[in-house]
Design a protein around this motif. Sequence first.
Motif, PDB file in Angstrom:
ATOM      1  N   GLU A   6       7.975  80.254  32.191  1.00  7.73           N
ATOM      2  CA  GLU A   6       7.822  81.092  31.464  1.00  7.73           C
ATOM      3  C   GLU A   6       6.440  81.953  32.232  1.00  7.73           C
ATOM      4  O   GLU A   6       6.483  83.392  31.340  1.00  7.73           O
ATOM      5  CB  GLU A   6       7.241  80.234  29.859  1.00  7.73           C
ATOM      6  CG  GLU A   6       8.931  80.318  29.529  1.00  7.73           C
ATOM      7  CD  GLU A   6       8.966  80.148  27.761  1.00  7.73           C
ATOM      8  OE1 GLU A   6       8.481  81.940  27.343  1.00  7.73           O
ATOM      9  OE2 GLU A   6       9.952  79.550  27.016  1.00  7.73           O
ATOM     10  N   ALA A  58       3.239  79.662  13.884  1.00  5.54           N
ATOM     11  CA  ALA A  58       4.104  79.317  14.642  1.00  5.54           C
ATOM     12  C   ALA A  58       4.086  79.169  16.058  1.00  5.54           C
ATOM     13  O   ALA A  58       3.407  79.656  17.354  1.00  5.54           O
ATOM     14  CB  ALA A  58       5.269  78.840  14.684  1.00  5.54           C
ATOM     15  N   GLY A  59       4.256  81.168  15.844  1.00  3.70           N
ATOM     16  CA  GLY A  59       5.014  82.351  17.134  1.00  3.70           C
ATOM     17  C   GLY A  59       3.275  82.384  17.483  1.00  3.70           C
ATOM     18  O   GLY A  59       3.887  82.680  18.912  1.00  3.70           O
ATOM     19  N   THR A  73       0.974  81.445  17.830  1.00  2.06           N
ATOM     20  CA  THR A  73       0.505  80.114  18.548  1.00  2.06           C
ATOM     21  C   THR A  73       1.357  80.096  19.524  1.00  2.06           C
ATOM     22  O   THR A  73      -0.050  80.058  21.043  1.00  2.06           O
ATOM     23  CB  THR A  73       0.249  78.554  17.592  1.00  2.06           C
ATOM     24  OG1 THR A  73      -0.287  78.861  16.511  1.00  2.06           O
ATOM     25  CG2 THR A  73      -0.289  77.337  18.375  1.00  2.06           C
ATOM     26  N   ARG A  74       2.262  80.246  19.948  1.00  2.60           N
ATOM     27  CA  ARG A  74       3.483  79.999  20.722  1.00  2.60           C
ATOM     28  C   ARG A  74       2.675  81.357  21.967  1.00  2.60           C
ATOM     29  O   ARG A  74       1.989  81.314  23.301  1.00  2.60           O
ATOM     30  CB  ARG A  74       4.421  79.852  20.676  1.00  2.60           C
ATOM     31  CG  ARG A  74       5.224  79.297  21.542  1.00  2.60           C
ATOM     32  CD  ARG A  74       6.979  79.198  21.413  1.00  2.60           C
ATOM     33  NE  ARG A  74       7.669  80.204  22.556  1.00  2.60           N
ATOM     34  CZ  ARG A  74       7.945  79.778  23.455  1.00  2.60           C
ATOM     35  NH1 ARG A  74       8.477  78.622  23.333  1.00  2.60           N
ATOM     36  NH2 ARG A  74       8.055  80.665  24.539  1.00  2.60           N
ATOM     37  N   GLN A  75       2.219  82.364  21.460  1.00  4.09           N
ATOM     38  CA  GLN A  75       1.995  83.452  22.386  1.00  4.09           C
ATOM     39  C   GLN A  75       0.442  83.282  22.786  1.00  4.09           C
ATOM     40  O   GLN A  75       0.784  83.651  24.020  1.00  4.09           O
ATOM     41  CB  GLN A  75       2.231  84.541  21.616  1.00  4.09           C
ATOM     42  CG  GLN A  75       1.897  85.548  22.187  1.00  4.09           C
ATOM     43  CD  GLN A  75       2.934  85.698  23.447  1.00  4.09           C
ATOM     44  OE1 GLN A  75       4.108  85.886  22.947  1.00  4.09           O
ATOM     45  NE2 GLN A  75       3.228  86.600  24.239  1.00  4.09           N
ATOM     46  N   LEU A  80      -0.187  70.528  22.060  1.00  4.77           N
ATOM     47  CA  LEU A  80       0.628  71.670  21.572  1.00  4.77           C
ATOM     48  C   LEU A  80       1.326  72.613  22.802  1.00  4.77           C
ATOM     49  O   LEU A  80       2.599  73.224  22.547  1.00  4.77           O
ATOM     50  CB  LEU A  80       0.531  72.359  20.472  1.00  4.77           C
ATOM     51  CG  LEU A  80      -0.171  72.786  19.273  1.00  4.77           C
ATOM     52  CD1 LEU A  80      -0.700  73.781  18.596  1.00  4.77           C
ATOM     53  CD2 LEU A  80       0.702  72.140  18.534  1.00  4.77           C
ATOM     54  N   LEU A 124       6.146  75.662  30.638  1.00  3.26           N
ATOM     55  CA  LEU A 124       5.328  76.647  30.605  1.00  3.26           C
ATOM     56  C   LEU A 124       5.250  77.941  31.957  1.00  3.26           C
ATOM     57  O   LEU A 124       5.119  78.565  31.224  1.00  3.26           O
ATOM     58  CB  LEU A 124       3.956  76.101  29.667  1.00  3.26           C
ATOM     59  CG  LEU A 124       2.551  76.666  30.122  1.00  3.26           C
ATOM     60  CD1 LEU A 124       3.124  77.976  28.855  1.00  3.26           C
ATOM     61  CD2 LEU A 124       0.886  75.959  29.369  1.00  3.26           C
ATOM     62  N   ARG A 139       4.740  69.855  22.978  1.00  2.00           N
ATOM     63  CA  ARG A 139       5.462  70.465  21.993  1.00  2.00           C
ATOM     64  C   ARG A 139       6.230  71.570  21.798  1.00  2.00           C
ATOM     65  O   ARG A 139       7.928  71.790  21.856  1.00  2.00           O
ATOM     66  CB  ARG A 139       4.571  70.362  19.853  1.00  2.00           C
ATOM     67  CG  ARG A 139       5.692  70.330  19.480  1.00  2.00           C
ATOM     68  CD  ARG A 139       4.638  70.207  17.566  1.00  2.00           C
ATOM     69  NE  ARG A 139       3.390  69.835  17.285  1.00  2.00           N
ATOM     70  CZ  ARG A 139       4.299  68.201  17.465  1.00  2.00           C
ATOM     71  NH1 ARG A 139       5.462  67.915  16.772  1.00  2.00           N
ATOM     72  NH2 ARG A 139       4.021  67.602  16.040  1.00  2.00           N
ATOM     73  N   TYR A 140       5.688  72.622  22.149  1.00  2.00           N
ATOM     74  CA  TYR A 140       6.344  74.567  22.535  1.00  2.00           C
ATOM     75  C   TYR A 140       6.799  74.827  23.644  1.00  2.00           C
ATOM     76  O   TYR A 140       8.117  75.244  23.536  1.00  2.00           O
ATOM     77  CB  TYR A 140       4.558  74.662  22.109  1.00  2.00           C
ATOM     78  CG  TYR A 140       5.220  75.411  20.416  1.00  2.00           C
ATOM     79  CD1 TYR A 140       5.597  75.160  19.857  1.00  2.00           C
ATOM     80  CD2 TYR A 140       3.258  75.299  20.290  1.00  2.00           C
ATOM     81  CE1 TYR A 140       5.278  75.721  18.590  1.00  2.00           C
ATOM     82  CE2 TYR A 140       3.042  75.877  19.199  1.00  2.00           C
ATOM     83  CZ  TYR A 140       4.079  76.011  17.988  1.00  2.00           C
ATOM     84  OH  TYR A 140       3.774  75.826  16.506  1.00  2.00           O
ATOM     85  N   PHE A 141       6.417  74.116  24.789  1.00  2.00           N
ATOM     86  CA  PHE A 141       7.197  73.855  25.878  1.00  2.00           C
ATOM     87  C   PHE A 141       7.227  73.085  26.888  1.00  2.00           C
ATOM     88  O   PHE A 141       8.691  73.380  27.738  1.00  2.00           O
ATOM     89  CB  PHE A 141       5.890  74.874  26.883  1.00  2.00           C
ATOM     90  CG  PHE A 141       5.820  76.133  26.378  1.00  2.00           C
ATOM     91  CD1 PHE A 141       6.334  77.309  26.906  1.00  2.00           C
ATOM     92  CD2 PHE A 141       4.475  76.402  25.647  1.00  2.00           C
ATOM     93  CE1 PHE A 141       5.362  78.622  25.832  1.00  2.00           C
ATOM     94  CE2 PHE A 141       4.135  77.637  24.735  1.00  2.00           C
ATOM     95  CZ  PHE A 141       4.220  78.770  25.447  1.00  2.00           C
TER      96      PHE A 141
END
Lengths: 205, 205
Positions: free
Chosen positions: A76, A24-25, A27-29, A62, A73, A65-67
């Motif tokens: 960030e 997950a980390g 992918t987020r990055q 995604l 997004l 989901r993450y942001f």
Amino acid sequence: MSEAATPSTPATDPGPEGKRRRDAGATRQAILDAAVAAFTRHGYDGVGVRDIAQGAGVTAMLINRYFGSKERLFAEAVDVAFAPRTVIAGTGAALPGETARALVRRTAPEAEELGPFLLMLRSAASPQAAQIMREAIGRHAGRHLTEELPGAGAGVRAELMLSLQAGVWLMRSVLGTTALTEAAPEELAERLESLFAVLVDATRS
Amino acid sequence: MSEAATPSTPATDPGPEGKRRRDAGATRQAILDAAVAAFTRHGYDGVGVRDIAQGAGVTAMLINRYFGSKERLFAEAVDVAFAPRTVIAGTGAALPGETARALVRRTAPEAEELGPFLLMLRSAASPQAAQIMREAIGRHAGRHLTEELPGAGAGVRAELMLSLQAGVWLMRSVLGTTALTEAAPEELAERLESLFAVLVDATRS
DNA sequence: GGCACATGTCTACACCTGTAGACACACTTA
DNA sequence: TAAGTGTGTCTACAGGTGTAGACATGTGCC
């Protein structure tokens, strides 16, 4: 749009040593990196979430989901792009000259460097993006730069320094006006150095 | 978007003296006026042809009939916005001061003035728009300004003057960063005047 | 070994975009 | 009056947008 390129860190990639493929980390990055690059190249409104997702090697959903949303997004991404970036070079008496030369070099026609100013200029049209960037400037560049310019009216002089740099990025890299792109780098750097020198000086003319 | 407002020149309006209600020239001009206003406020990508049409009191299809496409309409709007606009004020020794004061006044938070710099900044993200504006700058502002700044490197100094102004418009009007918007107008004008003075000087530092 | 959860994908929706073609109206001319 | 043309509108289309919900699958824990 063709942000295809090579996904900076494919989310589902065994990796060199057969690491876990669902991280997950990472992918987020990867999404965040792809977002910074895409927003810098095409601006907030010019990029779709599907483009960014493709650049990161994942699916558009995604991102939500993450942001949470494209706007969050972007916030960030702006933080990432503005935070560590050095917007001035050198210190003390060398600051104007170093900053001028760095600006000329980074905005050269052959230089394909991306940077916070391009992200700023290309996203300025959107009101939401503008507000996000205003806050980011106050939090990062503006503050650091103000500390580097002691004396009266440091805040104003710092933001004028940002203004001049943004303007040069606009004319030279984004629009590509003839005189500035064809100018001799040394001459341009000298002119900019004398302008920055005025802004380093705390005394009012 | 809500460019509704009052159509600047309603295409189908009897007029005060019961003139002809179907006037191609007037309608074309109304569309062009609405386009300049809308593009300045929201940028090339931020405006739809339906918005512009509504602002002119007509239907979207008329834009394609009279201008061919949104892109060609933008090109004409840029020409209108850049051509007559005075990008400097005063002449000779008074030029830096007058230009600085005009810039501070026009970018004041309470001033709701539109201008070519806003159109430029808000449309910079689109590559097609960028090319159109580059050509327009070479044709209008850049040329006039260069004539006003005799001496060596006039072209470079002229475009640096445009850069600085564009940067101030960006930070002050588009983004609204704190230091520049809250600065005392007189102090800001003085700082800008000393910067413009450097650019008026033809001698290299 | 098998369950449960984190991780990622697929389908879909409601809306907006620029533009093409067919149609309706108003005004001028014969 | 009747035809003709300049002027403007309506409908439609193919494609793109951000995002919501249901579904599938890889991975670690008991």
